[in-house]
Scaffold this active site. Structure first.
Site, PDB file in Angstrom:
ATOM      1  N   SER A 117       0.795  -1.233   0.000  1.00  0.00           N
ATOM      2  CA  SER A 117       0.000   0.000   0.000  1.00  0.00           C
ATOM      3  C   SER A 117       0.824   1.277   0.000  1.00  0.00           C
ATOM      4  CB  SER A 117      -0.964   0.009   1.193  1.00  0.00           C
ATOM      5  OG  SER A 117      -2.049  -0.848   0.952  1.00  0.00           O
ATOM      6  N   LYS A 140       0.216   3.830  -2.676  1.00  0.00           N
ATOM      7  CA  LYS A 140      -0.766   4.919  -2.617  1.00  0.00           C
ATOM      8  C   LYS A 140      -0.135   6.298  -2.482  1.00  0.00           C
ATOM      9  CE  LYS A 140      -4.085   1.566  -1.055  1.00  0.00           C
ATOM     10  NZ  LYS A 140      -4.459   0.717   0.075  1.00  0.00           N
ATOM     11  N   SER A 158      -6.219   3.217   4.304  1.00  0.00           N
ATOM     12  CA  SER A 158      -5.559   2.509   3.199  1.00  0.00           C
ATOM     13  C   SER A 158      -6.560   1.766   2.327  1.00  0.00           C
ATOM     14  CB  SER A 158      -4.502   1.539   3.745  1.00  0.00           C
ATOM     15  OG  SER A 158      -3.575   1.179   2.745  1.00  0.00           O
ATOM     16  N   LYS A 212       3.056   6.418   5.128  1.00  0.00           N
ATOM     17  CA  LYS A 212       2.169   5.354   4.630  1.00  0.00           C
ATOM     18  C   LYS A 212       2.729   3.989   4.999  1.00  0.00           C
ATOM     19  CE  LYS A 212      -1.485   3.904   2.696  1.00  0.00           C
ATOM     20  NZ  LYS A 212      -1.423   2.811   3.697  1.00  0.00           N
TER      21      LYS A 212
END
Length: 338
Positions: free
Chosen positions: A115, A118, A173, A289
């Site tokens: 993730s 992102k 997320s 993140k």
């Protein structure tokens, strides 16, 4: 409505200009059409070759002469990272004219970004869309059914602002929100992924390749710790990105498929920001993140600030075996900030 891009960065290696300048097409209509498809793939060996051209040599301080303006270039093995048990890690000064890589382990190894993908998705969106209060109606493509897929719990037919979608993508997320961000930005996931790959090349992230906007596993979807640094380095220049990743809890107010008001609460996944892992004394975590899949392991990239001076550092740990190991490794690395 025509979309515009910020000026491309100009890279220099051994005195040559525009090392990797590529044409980037403007979006021709609102929320659609984000450029031409890239046919040529690239790998980490090509990336390192481009970054270390024949006229560029590493110095004793692990930086490179003339590689690029305002970017750090670490060596290829380990420096100030003996306590890192994860596969790879990197910490670099942010916002300085001549930033240095202050700690690293295997910074150019190919890893799966999960993730952390992102961050690039947010960067592409913010480069294309100026009015984040535009509304977008979620499509059936956001109904991802992969087991274990993280979600913002938004559903086809619901209408949210693009800003809300960014929060849904970056805080809980949400893979469903990532698909919506892609479609809201470029009209289709395919066009958005092409723009992700184009942007990666433009910022020098030549060891990266994307096939989706969220990071669900695919052997063709990979990056390196150094490329994550390059992506975070660009994303943190956007105040909207800094605001979103620096938020702990967010409550969107939007419309369900029948047009009725709806709300929920999203929380960030970073354990430092949640207070579940102590932040080392003298530091503040500005945001970042997380990423976790079986293939990627436990991953985290974030911006840490030294409170006494305001200096910032982009720190990344990739492929830890457990969540505890991930945060232990990150704490060990950022604790060296003096």
């Amino acid at each position: 409505m025509r979309k515009s891009f910020p000026d491309k960065k100009k890279f220099r290696s051994g005195g040559s200009r525009l090392l990797m300048a590529l044409p980037v097409l403007l979006c021709l209509t609102a929320l659609s059409g984000c450029g031409q498809k890239i046919e040529n793939k690239y790998d980490i060996d090509t990336g390192i070759m481009r970054m270390n051209s024949i006229n560029t040599s590493l110095t004793e301080t692990n930086s490179a002469k003339g590689f690029s303006v305002g970017l750090a270039l670490p060596g290829e093995t380990t420096f100030n990272a003996d306590d890192i048990s994860a596969e790879a890690a990197l910490m670099v000064e942010f916002g300085k004219e001549d930033p240095q890589a202050v700690a690293y382990k295997n910074p150019y190894v190919r890893t799966y970004q999960a993730s952390i993908t992102k961050v690039m998705s947010a960067l592409v969106c913010l480069r294309h869309i100026k009015d984040l209060q535009q509304e977008f109606t979620v499509t059936e493509n956001s109904a991802i059914t992969v087991e274990g897929s993280s979600k913002a719990w938004i559903y086809p037919g619901e209408t949210l602002t693009i800003e809300d979608l960014l929060y849904g993508m970056l805080l809980p997320s949400g893979n469903d929100a990532a698909v919506a961000v892609a479609e809201a930005t470029c009209g289709s996931v395919e066009a958005f992924v092409d723009e992700m790959n184009r942007t990666a090349l433009e910022i020098g992230a030549t060891g990266t390749h994307f096939v989706n906007p969220h990071g669900l596993p695919d052997e063709r979807h990979y990056t390196t710790p150094y490329d994550i640094y390059l992506t975070m380095n660009e994303a943190m220049k956007y105040e909207e990105f800094r605001k979103i990743v620096g938020t702990v809890n967010y409550t969107p107010h939007y419309k369900d498929k029948n047009g009725a008001p709806k709300t929920q609460n999203w929380s960030v996944t970073n354990k430092y920001m949640l207070g579940e892992t102590p932040t080392p004394d003298g530091l503040e975590i500005l945001g970042g993140k997380t990423g976790t899949t079986n293939a990627a392991g436990y991953c985290l990239t974030m911006d840490a600030k030294k409170i006494s001076t305001g200096e910032e550092y982009i720190a990344t740990v990739m492929k830890a075996h457990t969540k505890d190991e991930l945060y232990q490794n990150m704490t060990s690395m950022i604790s060296t900030i003096r």
